[in-house]
Design a protein around this motif. Sequence first.
Motif, PDB file in Angstrom:
ATOM      1  N   LEU A   8       2.247   1.461  -5.267  1.00  0.00           N
ATOM      2  CA  LEU A   8       1.926   2.721  -4.598  1.00  0.00           C
ATOM      3  C   LEU A   8       0.427   2.874  -4.370  1.00  0.00           C
ATOM      4  CD1 LEU A   8       3.110   5.445  -3.565  1.00  0.00           C
ATOM      5  CD2 LEU A   8       2.660   6.359  -5.840  1.00  0.00           C
ATOM      6  N   GLU A   9      -0.364   2.604  -5.386  1.00  0.00           N
ATOM      7  CA  GLU A   9      -1.809   2.769  -5.263  1.00  0.00           C
ATOM      8  C   GLU A   9      -2.399   1.794  -4.253  1.00  0.00           C
ATOM      9  OE1 GLU A   9      -3.610   2.693  -9.132  1.00  0.00           O
ATOM     10  OE2 GLU A   9      -2.407   4.388  -9.853  1.00  0.00           O
ATOM     11  N   ALA A  10      -1.857   0.582  -4.193  1.00  0.00           N
ATOM     12  CA  ALA A  10      -2.339  -0.380  -3.197  1.00  0.00           C
ATOM     13  C   ALA A  10      -2.056   0.130  -1.790  1.00  0.00           C
ATOM     14  CB  ALA A  10      -1.675  -1.733  -3.412  1.00  0.00           C
ATOM     15  N   LEU A  11      -0.857   0.667  -1.564  1.00  0.00           N
ATOM     16  CA  LEU A  11      -0.514   1.187  -0.246  1.00  0.00           C
ATOM     17  C   LEU A  11      -1.311   2.437   0.089  1.00  0.00           C
ATOM     18  CD1 LEU A  11       3.381   0.765  -0.340  1.00  0.00           C
ATOM     19  CD2 LEU A  11       1.764  -0.555   1.044  1.00  0.00           C
ATOM     20  N   MET A  12      -1.528   3.299  -0.904  1.00  0.00           N
ATOM     21  CA  MET A  12      -2.271   4.537  -0.670  1.00  0.00           C
ATOM     22  C   MET A  12      -3.720   4.259  -0.286  1.00  0.00           C
ATOM     23  SD  MET A  12      -0.297   7.157  -0.980  1.00  0.00           S
ATOM     24  CE  MET A  12       0.838   6.086  -0.140  1.00  0.00           C
ATOM     25  N   ASN A  13      -4.265   3.196  -0.821  1.00  0.00           N
ATOM     26  CA  ASN A  13      -5.669   2.863  -0.561  1.00  0.00           C
ATOM     27  C   ASN A  13      -5.838   1.978   0.669  1.00  0.00           C
ATOM     28  OD1 ASN A  13      -6.943   4.282  -2.749  1.00  0.00           O
ATOM     29  ND2 ASN A  13      -6.065   2.771  -4.138  1.00  0.00           N
ATOM     30  N   SER A  14      -4.779   1.873   1.460  1.00  0.00           N
ATOM     31  CA  SER A  14      -4.805   1.073   2.682  1.00  0.00           C
ATOM     32  C   SER A  14      -4.540   1.985   3.873  1.00  0.00           C
ATOM     33  CB  SER A  14      -3.733  -0.021   2.595  1.00  0.00           C
ATOM     34  OG  SER A  14      -3.652  -0.738   3.790  1.00  0.00           O
ATOM     35  N   ASP A  15      -5.457   2.006   4.819  1.00  0.00           N
ATOM     36  CA  ASP A  15      -5.314   2.875   5.994  1.00  0.00           C
ATOM     37  C   ASP A  15      -4.340   2.251   6.996  1.00  0.00           C
ATOM     38  OD1 ASP A  15      -7.305   4.762   5.134  1.00  0.00           O
ATOM     39  OD2 ASP A  15      -8.823   3.273   5.678  1.00  0.00           O
ATOM     40  N   SER A  16      -3.455   3.076   7.579  1.00  0.00           N
ATOM     41  CA  SER A  16      -2.548   2.588   8.625  1.00  0.00           C
ATOM     42  C   SER A  16      -2.155   3.747   9.534  1.00  0.00           C
ATOM     43  CB  SER A  16      -1.307   1.935   8.009  1.00  0.00           C
ATOM     44  OG  SER A  16      -0.659   2.818   7.098  1.00  0.00           O
ATOM     45  N   PRO A  17      -3.132   4.384  10.203  1.00  0.00           N
ATOM     46  CA  PRO A  17      -2.787   5.492  11.109  1.00  0.00           C
ATOM     47  C   PRO A  17      -1.870   5.026  12.227  1.00  0.00           C
ATOM     48  CG  PRO A  17      -5.058   4.768  11.460  1.00  0.00           C
ATOM     49  CD  PRO A  17      -4.572   4.074  10.231  1.00  0.00           C
ATOM     50  N   THR A  18      -0.988   5.896  12.661  1.00  0.00           N
ATOM     51  CA  THR A  18       0.017   5.515  13.644  1.00  0.00           C
ATOM     52  C   THR A  18      -0.629   5.001  14.925  1.00  0.00           C
ATOM     53  OG1 THR A  18       2.038   6.265  14.759  1.00  0.00           O
ATOM     54  CG2 THR A  18       0.238   7.862  14.596  1.00  0.00           C
ATOM     55  N   GLY A  19      -0.154   3.845  15.370  1.00  0.00           N
ATOM     56  CA  GLY A  19      -0.741   3.167  16.511  1.00  0.00           C
ATOM     57  C   GLY A  19      -1.859   2.212  16.141  1.00  0.00           C
ATOM     58  N   PHE A  20      -2.326   2.308  14.894  1.00  0.00           N
ATOM     59  CA  PHE A  20      -3.407   1.452  14.395  1.00  0.00           C
ATOM     60  C   PHE A  20      -2.990   0.827  13.065  1.00  0.00           C
ATOM     61  CE2 PHE A  20      -5.256   4.675  17.069  1.00  0.00           C
ATOM     62  CZ  PHE A  20      -6.231   4.013  17.805  1.00  0.00           C
ATOM     63  N   GLU A  21      -1.712   0.471  12.968  1.00  0.00           N
ATOM     64  CA  GLU A  21      -1.167  -0.012  11.700  1.00  0.00           C
ATOM     65  C   GLU A  21      -1.821  -1.298  11.224  1.00  0.00           C
ATOM     66  OE1 GLU A  21       1.946   2.523  13.673  1.00  0.00           O
ATOM     67  OE2 GLU A  21       0.636   0.879  14.321  1.00  0.00           O
ATOM     68  N   PHE A  22      -2.475  -2.015  12.131  1.00  0.00           N
ATOM     69  CA  PHE A  22      -3.062  -3.304  11.760  1.00  0.00           C
ATOM     70  C   PHE A  22      -4.098  -3.171  10.646  1.00  0.00           C
ATOM     71  CE2 PHE A  22      -5.379  -1.675  15.466  1.00  0.00           C
ATOM     72  CZ  PHE A  22      -6.693  -1.689  15.018  1.00  0.00           C
ATOM     73  N   TYR A  23      -4.658  -1.966  10.464  1.00  0.00           N
ATOM     74  CA  TYR A  23      -5.603  -1.777   9.360  1.00  0.00           C
ATOM     75  C   TYR A  23      -4.938  -2.036   8.008  1.00  0.00           C
ATOM     76  CZ  TYR A  23      -9.172   0.386  12.365  1.00  0.00           C
ATOM     77  OH  TYR A  23     -10.128   0.613  13.311  1.00  0.00           O
ATOM     78  N   GLY A  24      -3.629  -1.820   7.920  1.00  0.00           N
ATOM     79  CA  GLY A  24      -2.929  -1.971   6.643  1.00  0.00           C
ATOM     80  C   GLY A  24      -2.165  -3.270   6.486  1.00  0.00           C
ATOM     81  N   GLU A  25      -2.271  -4.174   7.458  1.00  0.00           N
ATOM     82  CA  GLU A  25      -1.470  -5.395   7.426  1.00  0.00           C
ATOM     83  C   GLU A  25      -1.743  -6.261   6.205  1.00  0.00           C
ATOM     84  OE1 GLU A  25      -1.910  -7.608  11.000  1.00  0.00           O
ATOM     85  OE2 GLU A  25      -0.745  -6.208  12.224  1.00  0.00           O
ATOM     86  N   SER A  26      -3.010  -6.433   5.868  1.00  0.00           N
ATOM     87  CA  SER A  26      -3.354  -7.344   4.769  1.00  0.00           C
ATOM     88  C   SER A  26      -2.786  -6.868   3.443  1.00  0.00           C
ATOM     89  CB  SER A  26      -4.872  -7.523   4.669  1.00  0.00           C
ATOM     90  OG  SER A  26      -5.509  -6.282   4.397  1.00  0.00           O
ATOM     91  N   THR A  27      -2.729  -5.555   3.247  1.00  0.00           N
ATOM     92  CA  THR A  27      -2.183  -5.018   1.996  1.00  0.00           C
ATOM     93  C   THR A  27      -0.707  -5.346   1.860  1.00  0.00           C
ATOM     94  OG1 THR A  27      -3.784  -3.200   1.954  1.00  0.00           O
ATOM     95  CG2 THR A  27      -1.776  -2.910   0.660  1.00  0.00           C
ATOM     96  N   ILE A  28       0.055  -5.156   2.935  1.00  0.00           N
ATOM     97  CA  ILE A  28       1.485  -5.468   2.875  1.00  0.00           C
ATOM     98  C   ILE A  28       1.697  -6.959   2.648  1.00  0.00           C
ATOM     99  CG2 ILE A  28       3.637  -5.475   4.173  1.00  0.00           C
ATOM    100  CD1 ILE A  28       2.827  -2.887   5.444  1.00  0.00           C
ATOM    101  N   LYS A  29       0.915  -7.783   3.315  1.00  0.00           N
ATOM    102  CA  LYS A  29       1.034  -9.238   3.118  1.00  0.00           C
ATOM    103  C   LYS A  29       0.766  -9.609   1.668  1.00  0.00           C
ATOM    104  CE  LYS A  29      -0.129 -10.713   7.824  1.00  0.00           C
ATOM    105  NZ  LYS A  29      -1.155 -11.359   8.694  1.00  0.00           N
ATOM    106  N   ASP A  30      -0.259  -9.020   1.075  1.00  0.00           N
ATOM    107  CA  ASP A  30      -0.600  -9.315  -0.323  1.00  0.00           C
ATOM    108  C   ASP A  30       0.525  -8.888  -1.262  1.00  0.00           C
ATOM    109  OD1 ASP A  30      -3.020 -10.347   0.474  1.00  0.00           O
ATOM    110  OD2 ASP A  30      -4.185  -8.557  -0.029  1.00  0.00           O
ATOM    111  N   LEU A  31       1.086  -7.702  -1.034  1.00  0.00           N
ATOM    112  CA  LEU A  31       2.150  -7.194  -1.897  1.00  0.00           C
ATOM    113  C   LEU A  31       3.434  -8.011  -1.747  1.00  0.00           C
ATOM    114  CD1 LEU A  31       1.678  -3.339  -1.384  1.00  0.00           C
ATOM    115  CD2 LEU A  31       1.258  -4.616  -3.499  1.00  0.00           C
ATOM    116  N   ALA A  32       3.685  -8.522  -0.531  1.00  0.00           N
ATOM    117  CA  ALA A  32       4.934  -9.241  -0.260  1.00  0.00           C
ATOM    118  C   ALA A  32       4.867 -10.717  -0.629  1.00  0.00           C
ATOM    119  CB  ALA A  32       5.284  -9.105   1.223  1.00  0.00           C
ATOM    120  N   GLU A  33       3.661 -11.227  -0.835  1.00  0.00           N
ATOM    121  CA  GLU A  33       3.492 -12.658  -1.101  1.00  0.00           C
ATOM    122  C   GLU A  33       4.315 -13.098  -2.310  1.00  0.00           C
ATOM    123  OE1 GLU A  33       2.265 -16.298  -0.059  1.00  0.00           O
ATOM    124  OE2 GLU A  33       1.551 -14.495   0.961  1.00  0.00           O
ATOM    125  N   GLY A  34       5.156 -14.122  -2.095  1.00  0.00           N
ATOM    126  CA  GLY A  34       5.951 -14.681  -3.183  1.00  0.00           C
ATOM    127  C   GLY A  34       7.270 -13.991  -3.433  1.00  0.00           C
TER     128      GLY A  34
END
Length: 342
Positions: A8-34
């Motif tokens: 939750l804290e990782a996602l909360m600290n990652s910006d992803s305003p609608t239409g500009f979701e790419f700002y949060g891509e790296s966080t999701i990739k990191d959380l999903a890895e493995g």
Amino acid sequence: MEKIKEILEALMNSDSPTGFEFYGESTIKDLAEGLFDEIKTDKVGNFLLIKKSNKKGAKKLLIDAHYDTVGLMVTGLHKGGFLSVTSLGGLDTSVLPSTEVTVLGKEKVYGIITSTPPHLKTGDSKAPKLDDLYVDTGYSKEKLEELVSIGDPIVYRNRVDYINGDYVTSSYLDDKACLTALINSACQMDKDKMEFDLYITASAQEETGKSAVARITYDIQPDLAIITDVNFARTGEDDSFDCIEAGKGASFDISAVTDRRITKNIMKYLTCEGVDYQCSCEPGRTSTNADYVSISGNGVPTVLISVPLKSMHTPSETVNLNDIKSLSDVLIKISYNSKILD
């Protein structure tokens, strides 16, 4: 619960305003890895996380949570370092004055939305119009022009706080509270027990139209879709039929849009398993991604499960951590039982 807080804290600290979701891509990739067999993105900003069952010929289960958030957009730069703005998604302008924000320009620029002191207000105190609000950055116009451009997104200046242990408050729990539950459930799902191939979608642009999820659903063509989103938590004596109680578990929505037979099958199964849940009513459309997923392609059987949220679309959204865990537990149970489709 510590794992839920970490996600939750990782996602909360990652910006992803609608239409500009790419700002949060790296966080999701990191959380999903493995955790997943495949991690994909598409051209409109959706994330697809695939975890295959060890069962041959398993049916496809799509579980969705949107990861875009409401925000603002720069429409003009003015003398004294002020920015005029418009909205990204539905905002309550009454809560905006004095709110701390971050402009995602060439570099992050911090600012405060202007407010009128009570001493200077005249007449009725109505909610201000966006045209009357500005972001005060403290820069000169000349310096601001080096950092910010028209069209840049603006987000609430975020933080994560805990209230009395069980509650978390932050700016963007809609819908990152549910996305937390999805990722947490994937951490625990045993491939030998899974009776579905799992397709988790972290979908884009829900706050500004919900059409992006229809595209990725069409590609997947799932046998069942479960949409997860926040719903209105009861506050005070409010007992409206479309509100649910915080701390009492995830809620199944009974709606004209959702598949009522499968919804009832799941609820009956959870009752037999001793799993607590709630129900709420959405007589027509749900105003969630369920409205679009259910009519994608030739139609998809769709179930909507909600987490109660207080102070929706404000800088201080609040969720009970136990409700996030409840949603996670429910999703694991569902993934282990394909008979819910019978």
